[in-house]
Design an enzyme around this catalytic site. Structure first.
Site, PDB file in Angstrom:
ATOM      1  CG  ASP A  33      33.309 -36.960 -45.092  1.00 34.62           C
ATOM      2  OD1 ASP A  33      33.129 -36.076 -44.233  1.00 34.62           O
ATOM      3  OD2 ASP A  33      33.592 -36.693 -46.270  1.00 34.62           O
TER       4      ASP A  33
ATOM      5  CD  GLU B 222      38.848 -30.588 -42.133  1.00 34.52           C
ATOM      6  OE1 GLU B 222      37.952 -31.056 -42.847  1.00 34.52           O
ATOM      7  OE2 GLU B 222      40.019 -30.997 -42.131  1.00 34.52           O
TER       8      GLU B 222
END
Length: 510
Positions: A286, A471
């Site tokens: 996403d 991340e």
């Protein structure tokens, strides 16, 4: 057994108050409010709000901060020592990303788990499903077997409680799952210890499979869809991502209200848009160009129409695990028949549906358009990881990966620069591991090692410069900070730590 309080999502729990807070930008990040903990019972708080908001000097932000405990970012108090190695930093960081067993809190969104677990970091203050497999890769080599056991037991608990593993242990995640890595977690534990983990977790593996295959018996001949199952033709059953909640995600409420306004101008009903956005969130990607009809506009997302190649490879593996259990148990049957024919059927369907002879790559399939999508992404290399490609296909995939996807910092996620975080120029730890192992499966050792070494070097460089494990990373230009998506880059970071440690261990095998 952990007793859960009433499990309502914050938008259900607070109604108009929730909407007022999220649309007023009290917090820059919409996820902050849904993770806040009320200082009084929700019903009492709503009565107080309705009384206070009519006063002329009422200030919404002051009200919220006075009546809620605002969460901090996970690991935010940790001070890095950049003089140590990246591996040593990760070893020290595990404790700061580990959470004890939860105590249920009335009005809080956290779903209480009975065992300790590792969170990703930053704004991600809860366990995440597919992240956890890659985190476990590093926990294994750092000697944290207790955490691996606890996390697996937490996931088994979630399956027993809800019938599936949610996106994460939050009430606002209870309508969707994430890529089904539970079977790989079970295999990881079975490989580490001389015991039959499959025996222990077989009931949960069966229930997870039932969740993904729910509605299969309702599908008619030809193209038809039901929940997460797609039927193509008379005999081909595959899977998609799905979430049937036709509302904005509470953790991205303001952003999705605005996105729905753009989609409506294109003729897409808000409810349809929300279903597609949520389906993409179940994928973990996403967001990505692979879900967009027009790669320049997020308003054209149609993720629930897409049959993803990587999801179906994961479900193939789950079926093989269940088949092995089936053989051991003497031939029990699922609701869909014997498992061996199902495994063979999915293997054939992956070949027939996703392989593109012209591009030499596996593509996703658009079930509505009844054709493959044009998107070339690292999802197309998942058949290498699960040994589903032929030798000839593997050679062509390898050649394309090396020519187009291998960048100075590792493997880039897609070839489209859209501003979405699961696209060019970003690289993600879980996909580095999938490509690395996939290439080794077919003997492309030199290329696998090159991608691994570039990724490790980039991780080291960023850590020395920032003291952070990120991340995601810009693998195309390692002088730039990565970005894209609906929130800033996060540090911590669970799966980056796990994959780094595991890949570093692989270097030592040479």
């Amino acid at each position: 057994m952990t007793t859960q309080p009433q499990l309502l999502s914050p938008d259900e729990l607070y109604g108009d108050f929730f909407r007022d807070v999220q649309l007023s930008s009290v917090f820059t990040d919409s996820k902050t409010f849904v993770d806040c903990i009320p200082k009084m019972p929700p019903d009492t708080l709503i009565v107080l709000y309705n009384s206070e908001k009519t006063k002329p000097d009422f200030d919404l932000e002051t009200f919220v901060r006075s009546n809620f405990v605002v969460p901090e970012k996970a690991g935010s108090h940790y001070v890095s020592d950049r003089s140590i190695s990246t591996a040593e930093h990760i070893n020290r960081l595990w404790d700061h990303l580990t959470r004890p067993a939860d105590m249920p809190i009335e009005g809080g969104s956290r779903v209480a788990l009975p065992h300790p677990y590792v969170v990703p970091g930053g704004r991600f203050r809860e366990i995440f499903y597919w992240d956890s497999y890659f985190t476990m890769l590093g926990l294994r080599d750092c000697g944290h077997m207790d955490l691996i056991h606890g996390m697996l037991d937490n996931f088994a608990y979630l399956i027993d409680t809800f019938g599936f593993i949610p996106n994460g242990n939050r009430t606002y995640f209870l309508s969707r799952s994430q890529p089904p890595y539970f079977a790989l977690m079970v295999k990881l534990l079975a490989e580490l210890e001389d015991n039959d983990s499959l025996v222990k977790y077989e009931p949960q593996l069966r229930r997870e499979y039932d969740f993904w295959m729910s509605g299969r018996s309702h599908l008619t001949t030809g193209l038809s869809t039901e929940k997460r199952v797609v039927r193509i033709g008379d005999k081909t059953y595959l899977n998609r991502y799905w979430d049937d909640t036709p509302t904005p995600r509470p953790e991205s409420y303001r952003e999705e209200i605005k996105l729905a306004e753009k989609a409506e101008k294109r003729g897409t009903a808000p409810e349809t848009l929300y279903n597609h956005v949520r389906a993409a969130c179940e994928s973990g990607w996403d967001f990505s160009s692979r879900w967009l009809a027009d790669t320049t506009s997020m308003a054209t997302i149609h993720a629930a129409d897409i049959v993803p190649v990587d999801l179906n490879c994961l479900l193939y593996f789950l079926e093989t695990m269940l088949r092995d259990a089936n053989l051991r148990d003497g031939g029990w049957k699922t609701a869909y028949g014997d498992l061996d024919p199902l495994v063979v059927a999915r293997q054939q369907a992956i070949q027939q549906t996703f392989w593109n002879e012209e591009t030499g790559f596996f593509h996703d399939y658009d079930a509505i358009a009844e054709k493959q999508t044009d998107a070339l992404t690292l999802a197309g290399a998942f058949p290498l990881f699960f040994k589903l490609a032929t030798a000839q296909q593997a050679r062509r995939i390898h050649d394309r990966l090396k020519a187009d996807f291998l960048q100075p910092g590792g493997w880039v996620t897609s070839l489209h620069n859209t501003g979405q975080q699961w696209d060019w120029p970003n690289g993600w730890a879980p996909l580095q591991w999938i490509i690395y192992r996939g290439l080794l499966n077919y003997g492309y050792v030199e290329t696998a090692h090159e991608g691994r070494n570039r990724w490790l070097a980039l991780n080291d460089k960023v850590f020395k410069a920032t003291g952070k494990m990120m991340e995601k990373y810009n693998v195309v230009d390692d002088t730039l900070t990565t970005g894209g998506g609906e929130y800033p880059n996060q540090d911590g970071f669970g799966w980056t730590n796990g994959v780094y440690i595991r890949l570093l261990k692989e270097v030592g095998k040479r």
